[in-house]
Write a protein that holds these residues in place. Structure first.
Motif, mmCIF file in Angstrom:
data_model
loop_
_atom_site.group_PDB
_atom_site.id
_atom_site.type_symbol
_atom_site.label_atom_id
_atom_site.label_comp_id
_atom_site.label_asym_id
_atom_site.label_seq_id
_atom_site.Cartn_x
_atom_site.Cartn_y
_atom_site.Cartn_z
ATOM 1 N N MET A 153 -5.363 4.674 9.527
ATOM 2 C CA MET A 153 -4.464 4.331 8.442
ATOM 3 C C MET A 153 -3.572 5.531 8.124
ATOM 4 N N ASN A 154 -2.310 5.292 7.835
ATOM 5 C CA ASN A 154 -1.448 6.427 7.539
ATOM 6 C C ASN A 154 -1.538 6.819 6.067
ATOM 7 N N VAL A 155 -1.202 8.053 5.789
ATOM 8 C CA VAL A 155 -1.374 8.628 4.459
ATOM 9 C C VAL A 155 -0.514 7.913 3.423
ATOM 10 N N ALA A 156 0.726 7.613 3.762
ATOM 11 C CA ALA A 156 1.626 6.947 2.817
ATOM 12 C C ALA A 156 1.055 5.599 2.387
ATOM 13 N N HIS A 157 0.490 4.866 3.321
ATOM 14 C CA HIS A 157 -0.110 3.567 2.998
ATOM 15 C C HIS A 157 -1.334 3.743 2.102
ATOM 16 N N GLU A 158 -2.172 4.720 2.404
ATOM 17 C CA GLU A 158 -3.357 4.971 1.571
ATOM 18 C C GLU A 158 -2.966 5.364 0.156
ATOM 19 N N VAL A 159 -1.905 6.158 0.024
ATOM 20 C CA VAL A 159 -1.438 6.554 -1.306
ATOM 21 C C VAL A 159 -0.945 5.324 -2.067
ATOM 22 N N GLU A 160 -0.246 4.420 -1.389
ATOM 23 C CA GLU A 160 0.198 3.172 -2.020
ATOM 24 C C GLU A 160 -1.005 2.361 -2.515
ATOM 25 N N LEU A 161 -2.037 2.271 -1.692
ATOM 26 C CA LEU A 161 -3.250 1.555 -2.093
ATOM 27 C C LEU A 161 -3.911 2.235 -3.293
ATOM 28 N N LEU A 162 -3.914 3.558 -3.299
ATOM 29 C CA LEU A 162 -4.483 4.312 -4.410
ATOM 30 C C LEU A 162 -3.756 3.992 -5.714
ATOM 31 N N VAL A 163 -2.436 3.918 -5.660
ATOM 32 C CA VAL A 163 -1.639 3.574 -6.844
ATOM 33 C C VAL A 163 -2.066 2.205 -7.370
ATOM 34 N N GLN A 164 -2.223 1.233 -6.482
ATOM 35 C CA GLN A 164 -2.646 -0.110 -6.883
ATOM 36 C C GLN A 164 -4.023 -0.084 -7.541
ATOM 37 N N GLU A 165 -4.938 0.685 -6.986
ATOM 38 C CA GLU A 165 -6.299 0.739 -7.527
ATOM 39 C C GLU A 165 -6.349 1.476 -8.866
ATOM 40 N N ILE A 166 -5.522 2.496 -9.046
ATOM 41 C CA ILE A 166 -5.471 3.184 -10.337
ATOM 42 C C ILE A 166 -4.948 2.226 -11.403
#
Length: 84
Positions: free
Chosen positions: A1-14
């Motif tokens: 998984m790429n970092v930008a995508h993981e950061v996007e997912l993190l934003v959704q979870e926060i």
């Protein structure tokens, strides 16, 4: 998984787990996101994703590294002001 995508997912979870503070920013405690079953299934390396998000100025939290137990009550603040 790429970092930008993981950061996007993190934003959704926060946004899912957090609450808005008086400044209108989403905030969640590290322990809450770390112990969440859905987050455990999404993020292979939550701490690494948090550090990457902090470097990109997407989130902020005290310190460089968050550890389970020791930092469970450290708030993670979402710096983006995007609406839901």
């Amino acid at each position: 998984m790429n970092v930008a995508h993981e950061v996007e997912l993190l934003v959704q979870e926060i946004k899912r787990l957090g609450t808005k503070n008086k400044d209108g920013q989403y905030e969640v405690l590290f322990g809450k996101i770390f112990n969440d079953t859905r987050c455990a299934n999404i993020f292979e390396a939550l701490v690494g994703t948090l550090r990457a998000a902090k470097r990109k100025k997407v989130v902020t939290f005290e310190g460089e590294l968050l550890l389970q137990g020791v930092h469970d009550n450290v708030p993670i603040k979402l710096l983006l002001h995007n609406d839901d």
